[in-house]
Design a protein around this motif. Sequence first.
Motif, short mmCIF file in Angstrom:
data_model
loop_
_atom_site.label_atom_id
_atom_site.label_comp_id
_atom_site.label_asym_id
_atom_site.label_seq_id
_atom_site.Cartn_x
_atom_site.Cartn_y
_atom_site.Cartn_z
N LYS A 15 -0.20 1.87 -12.52
CA LYS A 15 1.16 2.01 -11.99
C LYS A 15 1.16 2.82 -10.69
N LYS A 16 0.18 3.72 -10.56
CA LYS A 16 0.11 4.58 -9.38
C LYS A 16 -0.22 3.81 -8.11
N VAL A 17 -0.81 2.62 -8.28
CA VAL A 17 -1.16 1.84 -7.08
C VAL A 17 -0.28 0.59 -6.91
N THR A 18 0.34 0.10 -7.99
CA THR A 18 1.09 -1.15 -7.88
C THR A 18 2.36 -1.01 -7.04
N GLY A 19 2.92 0.19 -6.98
CA GLY A 19 4.16 0.37 -6.24
C GLY A 19 3.95 0.66 -4.76
N LYS A 20 2.71 0.76 -4.33
CA LYS A 20 2.45 1.14 -2.93
C LYS A 20 2.26 -0.09 -2.05
N GLY A 21 2.80 0.00 -0.83
CA GLY A 21 2.65 -1.09 0.14
C GLY A 21 1.26 -1.14 0.73
N LEU A 23 -2.84 0.76 0.43
CA LEU A 23 -3.75 1.59 -0.35
C LEU A 23 -4.89 2.08 0.53
N ASN A 24 -5.35 3.30 0.24
CA ASN A 24 -6.53 3.80 0.93
C ASN A 24 -7.58 4.19 -0.11
N GLU A 25 -8.72 4.66 0.37
CA GLU A 25 -9.82 4.97 -0.54
C GLU A 25 -9.46 6.07 -1.53
N LYS A 26 -8.64 7.04 -1.08
CA LYS A 26 -8.25 8.13 -1.98
C LYS A 26 -7.38 7.61 -3.13
N ASP A 27 -6.48 6.66 -2.83
CA ASP A 27 -5.65 6.06 -3.88
C ASP A 27 -6.52 5.40 -4.94
N ILE A 28 -7.53 4.66 -4.48
CA ILE A 28 -8.43 3.97 -5.41
C ILE A 28 -9.23 4.99 -6.23
N LEU A 61 -12.09 -1.76 -3.18
CA LEU A 61 -12.23 -1.23 -1.82
C LEU A 61 -12.58 -2.31 -0.80
N GLY A 62 -12.63 -3.55 -1.28
CA GLY A 62 -12.93 -4.66 -0.36
C GLY A 62 -11.82 -4.85 0.65
N LYS A 67 -6.16 -4.93 2.81
CA LYS A 67 -5.34 -5.50 3.89
C LYS A 67 -4.37 -6.58 3.39
N SER A 68 -4.33 -6.77 2.07
CA SER A 68 -3.43 -7.80 1.53
C SER A 68 -2.00 -7.29 1.51
N LEU A 69 -1.05 -8.23 1.35
CA LEU A 69 0.37 -7.86 1.32
C LEU A 69 0.75 -7.12 0.05
N SER A 70 0.02 -7.35 -1.04
CA SER A 70 0.30 -6.65 -2.30
C SER A 70 -1.02 -6.12 -2.88
N PRO A 71 -1.57 -5.08 -2.28
CA PRO A 71 -2.87 -4.55 -2.71
C PRO A 71 -2.88 -4.08 -4.17
N GLY A 72 -1.77 -3.49 -4.62
CA GLY A 72 -1.69 -3.00 -6.00
C GLY A 72 -1.88 -4.13 -7.00
N GLN A 73 -1.21 -5.27 -6.74
CA GLN A 73 -1.35 -6.42 -7.63
C GLN A 73 -2.77 -6.97 -7.62
#
Length: 472
Positions: A15-21, A23-28, A61-62, A67-73
């Motif tokens: 959930k911590k990553v799905t809501g973000k537009g 993502l960076n390495e720290k988020d992962i 981290l690929g 760079k996708s529109l929905s990285p969290g998904q």
Amino acid sequence: MAFDSLSDRLQGALKKVTGKGKLNEKDIENMMREVRLSLLEADVNYKVVKQFTNEVKEKALGEKVLKSLSPGQQVVKIVHEELKQLMGEDAHGVAFKGHGTTVIMLVGLQGAGKTTHAGKLANYMRKKHNKKPLMVAADIYRPAAIDQLETVGKQLNVPVFSMGTDVSPVEIAKKALQQATENKNDLVIIDTAGRLHIDEALMDELQQVKEIAKPDEILLTVDAMTGQDAVTVADSFHKQLNVTGAILTKLDGDTRGGAALSIRKVTGVPIKFMGLGEQLDKIEVFHPERMASRILGMGDVLTLIEKAQDAIDEEEAMDMAKKFKEATFDYNDFKKQIKQIKRLGNLKGIMKMIPGMGKQLNNVDIDDKQFNYIEAIINSMTKEERRNPNLMSSSRRRRIAEGAGRNISEVNRIIKQFEEMRKMMKKMMNMDERQMSRMMNNQGGAGGGLPGMAPKPKKGKGKGKGRGRRPF
């Protein structure tokens, strides 16, 4: 179910990553730390956890993900795929012989549930594959093991071959196969002896039974509640007997579920079935993809459909649909509907198979005993009241409440919700697909559920709230 705690933790981490537009390495990194802890707490093998998290992290981290529109998904999709691969990618059925008798040999430690699951398998194979099973009582050591299998056989009306405790398991297996040929049993399930721990005598005996029975499948029953020990047991049996598959038992209990996520990766033995309760119909084929979806709160519609097909008679369903459309659905029909739903199993478990429902159910307990209360209320009605729901005057309601031993407010609530359900179902039966979709979205999950099934808040949460809440 065994995965409830793991499911909650993993969904929280994702959930911590799905809501973000973006993502960076720290988020992962932060997400993977939570995922790692979730898996370790679920008693997943440490090496499996390390490999799993490394693979998810590398893919997450690929460049395509970040760079996708929905990285969290995209990350959720990666975790789902890796979970599926971890548990074995595809479902594995029993390898039946093309002609003649298929032999299944059940092995495992004492207390893992071999005898019960011999019955479950016989019942399942008869219903799903039209087999004519013979169960073989080859456990001559455990007190009352033969009696237990014979009791199971009587419950299912499945024959049991036994020769008492004075004959060797090898001789029992040999004679059982002869009887199966004579009686045209095309499936033999051998319930072998277990021990409290693995020893040389046990393995020698199992090797001898294997040699004489030449089983098409050697299925290891593994108690999911033993955690990491389950993986060690599976590894030992596999090395000695070349096990073809595992049945994971007691997955409905308060377990961490780590065994299911470790066994395939550590031993290479596929999980073929899972036991989900004490009743003799509580066994399911293990589908890694469906289980991964359940764990991540995505639901499991295919299993839900299969359960419904097994529990609900097609002619009855068509008749019910007609009654809904014509608004002639009465309390007799409602009682039939309740019985069908009860056959599906635990209501909360069933509702979690509906995509998106898992999160909504996190903070509530649903008491299946409510079904019994509704049936008691319906049973307290006269035949005429059941046939004609419009007769429910105040005096009738009071009499029904007294007869059922329930509160008058409960009777009023069930009658009200029954009427709402009748109206809603009539409306839905006359809608096209677009109109139905729009109505369901507007409902937002409230209202139109089963009368009387108002979920109650968990202890310590929302005290005082939720009384008189409408059901799902």
